[in-house]
Scaffold this active site. Structure first.
Site, mmCIF file in Angstrom:
data_model
loop_
_atom_site.group_PDB
_atom_site.id
_atom_site.type_symbol
_atom_site.label_atom_id
_atom_site.label_comp_id
_atom_site.label_asym_id
_atom_site.label_seq_id
_atom_site.Cartn_x
_atom_site.Cartn_y
_atom_site.Cartn_z
ATOM 1 N N GLU A 197 -1.695 110.667 -2.797
ATOM 2 C CA GLU A 197 -0.282 111.056 -2.731
ATOM 3 C C GLU A 197 -0.039 112.071 -1.629
ATOM 4 O O GLU A 197 -0.715 113.111 -1.553
ATOM 5 C CB GLU A 197 0.169 111.632 -4.096
ATOM 6 C CG GLU A 197 1.633 112.055 -4.094
ATOM 7 C CD GLU A 197 2.254 112.175 -5.479
ATOM 8 O OE1 GLU A 197 1.606 111.793 -6.474
ATOM 9 O OE2 GLU A 197 3.402 112.656 -5.556
ATOM 10 N N GLU A 253 -5.644 113.078 -12.736
ATOM 11 C CA GLU A 253 -5.534 113.781 -11.455
ATOM 12 C C GLU A 253 -6.776 114.626 -11.193
ATOM 13 O O GLU A 253 -7.430 115.086 -12.133
ATOM 14 C CB GLU A 253 -4.294 114.688 -11.456
ATOM 15 C CG GLU A 253 -2.986 113.917 -11.535
ATOM 16 C CD GLU A 253 -1.750 114.809 -11.412
ATOM 17 O OE1 GLU A 253 -1.886 116.028 -11.167
ATOM 18 O OE2 GLU A 253 -0.637 114.272 -11.573
ATOM 19 N N ASP A 285 -0.587 107.533 -17.394
ATOM 20 C CA ASP A 285 -0.959 108.855 -16.896
ATOM 21 C C ASP A 285 -1.403 109.731 -18.058
ATOM 22 O O ASP A 285 -0.687 109.823 -19.067
ATOM 23 C CB ASP A 285 0.292 109.516 -16.282
ATOM 24 C CG ASP A 285 0.107 109.817 -14.821
ATOM 25 O OD1 ASP A 285 -1.043 109.861 -14.334
ATOM 26 O OD2 ASP A 285 1.136 110.001 -14.144
HETATM 27 O O1 KIV Z 1 3.672 110.156 -12.384
HETATM 28 C C1 KIV Z 1 3.800 109.295 -11.505
HETATM 29 O O2 KIV Z 1 4.801 108.579 -11.453
HETATM 30 C C2 KIV Z 1 2.712 109.161 -10.537
HETATM 31 C C3 KIV Z 1 2.867 108.208 -9.394
HETATM 32 C C4 KIV Z 1 4.084 108.323 -8.622
HETATM 33 C C5 KIV Z 1 1.656 108.080 -8.569
HETATM 34 O O3 KIV Z 1 1.715 109.775 -10.693
#
Ligand code: KIV
Length: 268
Positions: free
Chosen positions: A185, A118, A86
């Protein structure tokens, strides 16, 4: 069981073959190795790490340094799954140049296979450049936790016709710009079905119903380790928090009663 190595093209191919994609989060070597050896397709070093691992209230405080640290240690435990990291809040929103440089850090120093970003059309300029530089990007629409202050709550998103239409357009824009998969989500299952049908790239749902091409959960939620809250979309596959506490109580009892260590557990 023969475990296949997952690459970005292999994950896209899974949708074409009608194979569902199973994804979970990991923040450390131990968990990454357990999930990988169990045959998970995708491991995400989610910025949920801020809440689940660090005890923060939201994902917003998660930093580039922390994201890179967790990605590097997870990398050591992953052999076959696709490893996605992420990109933290403010690591890609300020400028396209900064976004490309920060994305590059994940590939250079943590050896990830892809990054996740995102947002919809607002994120397209940075995603376009990152993809053009050869770095695969996973998109994320619906309840995007980095916008929690704008949403005001963790409620289901895109319930109105207008918001649903916008989400469909965002999803198409992300596909056009080259994202290889899209997390959806906390949106209505019917909308997720519609998006999944429209897109050639796989959708990976979390609280988005059964019609997505795959599912992702926070591993600590699914294993009953993180029990601060229990959203209805989380299915618990174990109750590890209970098991750990029972084990720790037994250990305390054994130490205090001098039952541990025994003769066999001692050296002569
Ligand atoms: O940060 C996270 O764990 C996520 C997922 C749950 C999609 O973005």
């Amino acid at each position: 069981m023969k475990v296949e190595t997952r690459t970005v093209p292999a994950i896209i191919e899974m949708k074409r073959n009608g194979q569902k994609i199973a994804a979970l989060t990991a923040y450390d070597y131990l968990f990454a190795r357990l999930l990988d050896e169990a045959g998970i397709d995708v491991i995400l070093v989610g910025d949920s790490c801020a809440m689940v691992f660090q005890g923060q209230e939201t994902t917003l405080p998660f930093t580039m340094d922390e994201a890179l640290y967790h990605s590097r240690i997870v990398r050591r435990g992953v052999r076959n799954a696709l490893l996605v990291a992420d990109m933290p809040f403010l690591s890609y929103q300020v400028s396209v140049e900064e976004a490309v440089r920060n994305a590059g850090q994940f590939f250079k120093t943590a050896l990830v296979d892809a990054v996740k970003i995102e947002g919809g059309r607002g994120s397209v300029p940075c995603i376009e450049k990152i993809v053009a530089a050869g770095m695969p990007v996973m998109g994320h629409l619906g309840l995007t936790p980095q916008s929690i202050r704008a949403f005001g709550s963790y409620a289901v998103q895109a319930r109105s016709e207008k918001a649903a239409q916008e989400l469909v357009e965002d999803a198409q824009a992300l596909q056009e710009v080259g994202v290889f998969a899209l997390v959806l989500e906390k949106i209505p299952a019917d909308l997720a079905r519609q998006v999944t049908k429209k897109l050639e790239i796989p959708t990976i749902g979390i609280g988005a119903g059964v019609h997505c091409d795959g599912q992702i959960l926070v591993a600590q939620d699914a294993l009953g380790l993180f029990t601060d809250f229990h959203p209805k979309f989380v299915r618990r596959y174990a109750e590890l928090a209970d098991q750990i506490q029972t084990a720790v109580k037994s250990y305390c009892r054994d130490v205090k009663s001098a039952d541990f260590p025994s003769e066999e557990e001692s050296y002569r």
